[in-house]
Design a protein around this motif. Sequence first.
Motif, short mmCIF file in Angstrom:
data_model
loop_
_atom_site.label_atom_id
_atom_site.label_comp_id
_atom_site.label_asym_id
_atom_site.label_seq_id
_atom_site.Cartn_x
_atom_site.Cartn_y
_atom_site.Cartn_z
N ALA A 148 1.90 19.11 5.45
CA ALA A 148 1.14 20.29 6.02
C ALA A 148 2.23 21.05 6.88
O ALA A 148 2.46 22.23 6.73
CB ALA A 148 0.04 19.75 6.93
N ALA A 149 3.27 20.40 7.60
CA ALA A 149 4.16 21.11 8.32
C ALA A 149 5.18 22.06 7.51
O ALA A 149 5.61 22.96 7.51
CB ALA A 149 4.98 20.23 9.32
N PRO A 187 0.82 -1.33 -0.04
CA PRO A 187 -0.08 0.01 -0.19
C PRO A 187 0.85 1.57 -0.23
O PRO A 187 1.89 1.57 0.83
CB PRO A 187 -0.74 -0.29 1.19
CG PRO A 187 0.00 -1.14 2.35
CD PRO A 187 0.88 -2.10 1.36
N LEU A 188 0.79 2.06 -0.91
CA LEU A 188 1.55 3.36 -1.21
C LEU A 188 1.38 4.12 0.23
O LEU A 188 2.33 4.88 0.80
CB LEU A 188 0.94 3.92 -2.23
CG LEU A 188 1.67 5.68 -2.41
CD1 LEU A 188 3.17 5.12 -2.85
CD2 LEU A 188 1.10 6.32 -3.45
N PRO A 189 0.10 4.34 0.68
CA PRO A 189 0.04 5.27 2.18
C PRO A 189 1.19 4.70 3.14
O PRO A 189 1.82 5.55 3.89
CB PRO A 189 -1.43 5.08 2.65
CG PRO A 189 -2.09 4.83 1.31
CD PRO A 189 -1.12 3.90 0.71
N ALA A 190 1.28 3.34 3.37
CA ALA A 190 2.26 2.81 4.23
C ALA A 190 3.69 3.31 3.97
O ALA A 190 4.38 3.61 4.91
CB ALA A 190 2.01 1.31 4.47
N LEU A 195 -5.07 20.94 1.80
CA LEU A 195 -5.36 19.49 1.37
C LEU A 195 -4.75 18.36 2.04
O LEU A 195 -5.49 17.54 2.32
CB LEU A 195 -4.85 19.36 -0.27
CG LEU A 195 -5.44 20.20 -1.20
CD1 LEU A 195 -4.85 19.89 -2.54
CD2 LEU A 195 -6.95 19.77 -1.21
N ALA A 196 -3.70 18.67 2.86
CA ALA A 196 -3.10 17.79 3.58
C ALA A 196 -3.81 17.77 4.95
O ALA A 196 -4.00 16.62 5.56
CB ALA A 196 -1.63 18.20 4.12
N VAL A 197 -4.17 18.84 5.35
CA VAL A 197 -4.99 18.73 6.63
C VAL A 197 -6.14 18.18 6.73
O VAL A 197 -6.70 17.38 7.45
CB VAL A 197 -5.27 20.28 7.19
CG1 VAL A 197 -6.19 20.49 8.37
CG2 VAL A 197 -3.78 21.07 7.83
N ILE A 198 -6.99 18.35 5.68
CA ILE A 198 -8.17 17.69 5.20
C ILE A 198 -7.96 16.35 5.10
O ILE A 198 -8.93 15.35 5.68
CB ILE A 198 -8.87 18.62 4.03
CG1 ILE A 198 -9.34 19.70 3.99
CG2 ILE A 198 -9.94 17.30 3.70
CD1 ILE A 198 -9.64 20.55 2.63
N TYR A 199 -7.17 15.95 4.70
CA TYR A 199 -6.63 14.47 4.28
C TYR A 199 -6.57 13.78 5.81
O TYR A 199 -7.23 12.74 6.23
CB TYR A 199 -5.48 13.99 3.40
CG TYR A 199 -5.29 12.53 3.34
CD1 TYR A 199 -5.64 11.81 2.49
CD2 TYR A 199 -4.07 12.20 4.41
CE1 TYR A 199 -5.49 10.62 2.30
CE2 TYR A 199 -3.80 10.74 4.38
CZ TYR A 199 -4.62 9.97 3.28
OH TYR A 199 -4.40 8.56 3.27
N ILE A 200 -5.80 14.65 6.64
CA ILE A 200 -5.46 14.05 8.00
C ILE A 200 -6.90 13.81 8.67
O ILE A 200 -7.22 12.40 9.39
CB ILE A 200 -4.56 14.71 8.84
CG1 ILE A 200 -3.21 15.05 8.13
CG2 ILE A 200 -4.60 14.50 10.14
CD1 ILE A 200 -2.40 15.80 8.77
N VAL A 201 -7.80 14.75 8.64
CA VAL A 201 -8.98 14.77 9.21
C VAL A 201 -9.62 13.73 8.74
O VAL A 201 -10.41 12.81 9.56
CB VAL A 201 -9.57 15.81 9.38
CG1 VAL A 201 -11.02 15.87 9.85
CG2 VAL A 201 -8.76 17.04 10.28
N VAL A 202 -10.08 13.59 7.42
CA VAL A 202 -11.10 12.61 6.76
C VAL A 202 -10.37 11.35 7.09
O VAL A 202 -11.23 10.23 7.36
CB VAL A 202 -11.38 12.89 5.29
CG1 VAL A 202 -11.95 12.04 4.69
CG2 VAL A 202 -11.91 14.41 5.22
N SER A 203 -9.01 11.00 6.75
CA SER A 203 -8.70 9.69 6.97
C SER A 203 -8.63 9.13 8.43
O SER A 203 -9.03 7.89 8.56
CB SER A 203 -6.99 9.67 6.40
OG SER A 203 -6.52 8.26 6.80
N ALA A 204 -8.45 9.95 9.38
CA ALA A 204 -8.71 9.44 10.91
C ALA A 204 -9.71 9.11 11.16
O ALA A 204 -10.30 8.08 12.06
CB ALA A 204 -8.23 10.73 11.57
N GLY A 233 -1.04 6.92 5.47
CA GLY A 233 -0.48 7.97 4.91
C GLY A 233 -0.76 9.42 5.79
O GLY A 233 -0.31 10.42 5.21
N ARG A 234 -1.11 9.30 7.20
CA ARG A 234 -1.47 10.56 7.90
C ARG A 234 0.06 11.12 8.38
O ARG A 234 0.31 12.17 8.40
CB ARG A 234 -2.11 10.16 8.99
CG ARG A 234 -3.59 10.01 8.52
CD ARG A 234 -4.70 9.87 9.60
NE ARG A 234 -4.58 8.67 10.49
CZ ARG A 234 -5.16 7.57 10.36
NH1 ARG A 234 -6.13 7.58 9.13
NH2 ARG A 234 -4.85 6.33 10.90
#
Length: 342
Positions: A212-213, A121-124, A248-257, A204-205
Motif C-alpha cells: 500500500a505504501a 505459511p507464505l504470509p509469515a 486491495l492492500a488496504v482491504i486486506y489489512i482491515v479484513v485480516s486484522a 501478511g499485514r
Amino acid sequence: MDLAYIPSPSTGVINLGPVPLRGYAFCIIIGVFVAVWYGNKRWIARGGKAGTVADIAVWAVPFGLIGGRLYHVITDYQLYFSEGEDWVDAFKIWEGGLGIWGAIALGAVGAWIGCRRRGIPLPAYADAIAPGIAFAQAIGRWGNWFNQELYGRPTDLPWALRISEGVNREAGLYHPTFLYESLWCIGVALLVIWADRRFKLGHGRAFALYVAAYCAGRGWIEYMRVDEAHHILGLRLNVWTALVVFLLAVIYIVVSAKLRPGREEVVEPGAEPGAVEQAGQQDADDADDADASEDEAPDAPKDGTGTPADDAPEGTDGAADDAVDLSKDGAGNGAGTAGSKG
C-alpha cells in the motif's frame, strides 16, 4: 547556464576484458542480496531457521525476474513487436525493463512453491521479507540511472537529471524520478519496520502495508514520467495499477486484522517462537522459578518465644523436652506438606 544538476553516466557498461559489467544488472543483483540478507535477519528474529529465506529465494527470484519482464513486454509490446523493431530485444533484460507489478505477482508464486515445500505459511514469510524488498527496489532503481531511462518532465531544479542525446530520448534536464522512487522505497521500508515493531503485524499485514505504501508513492511518481506508455481515461496504465493494488492492500489489512488478529507464534516447523516473544516468556519463567524457590525453602522450626527450637535452652523438665520434640515434629510435617504443594 546550468549551475547544478545530477549527471548521467556516459555508459552503463564497464568491460573487464571480455566480461561486460552492466550497471542495471549490477543494481538488481545487489538489491536481491540485500533483500535476502535483511529478510534472513527478520526471519530468525521471528523464530525461523537461518538459511530458510535464501532457500525460498531460489524459487522466488527467478519467478520474479520472469514476471517483471513479462509485465514490461506485455504492457510495452510496441517496443518489441512493432514494425521495424526486433522481437529478440524482448529477451535483453540487461537493457532495462522490469515491471514491479509482474515481479511481485510471479515472485509470490515462486515463494509459495518454496514455502509449501518447507511447510511454511507464505504470509509469515512475506512479512519477514517485505522491508528487504523495498530496500532492493531502492537500489534497483539506480539501474535506470545507468540506462538513462524512466525520467520525468523537464525541470530547472538544482537536482535535475541531465540526459544526453540517444535513441528515443532528447538531451535536457528532467525530474530524476528514479531518485524520487528510490528515496520513497527507503521510506516505505522504514515505515514497515517501525509499524511491525509497534503493532506486531502478522499474517501478511506487514507485506500488505509495504504494498500500500509503495503504491501511494508510485502513483504520483508515475504521473510525472514522460516515457511512452499506454493511457486509460487520461491516466497512465501504471497509475491505475497502483490505485487498484493500493485499495486491495488496504482491504486486506482491515479484513485480516479482524479475522486473524495478532501474529503467528511459530513460523517454521521445528522452530521456536519468535525471539522477542521467546525472550519475554523466558523472563516470566525465571520469575516463576524464583517465586517457587522461595516457597519451597523450609523455615527453621521455632519455639513459642520465636527462638529456633535447636537453640532453645536445655530444660530440666521432661515435659519441656517433650514439648520441644512435638514442636519439631509438627513444624517438619508442615514444611514437608508445603513443599509438596509447590
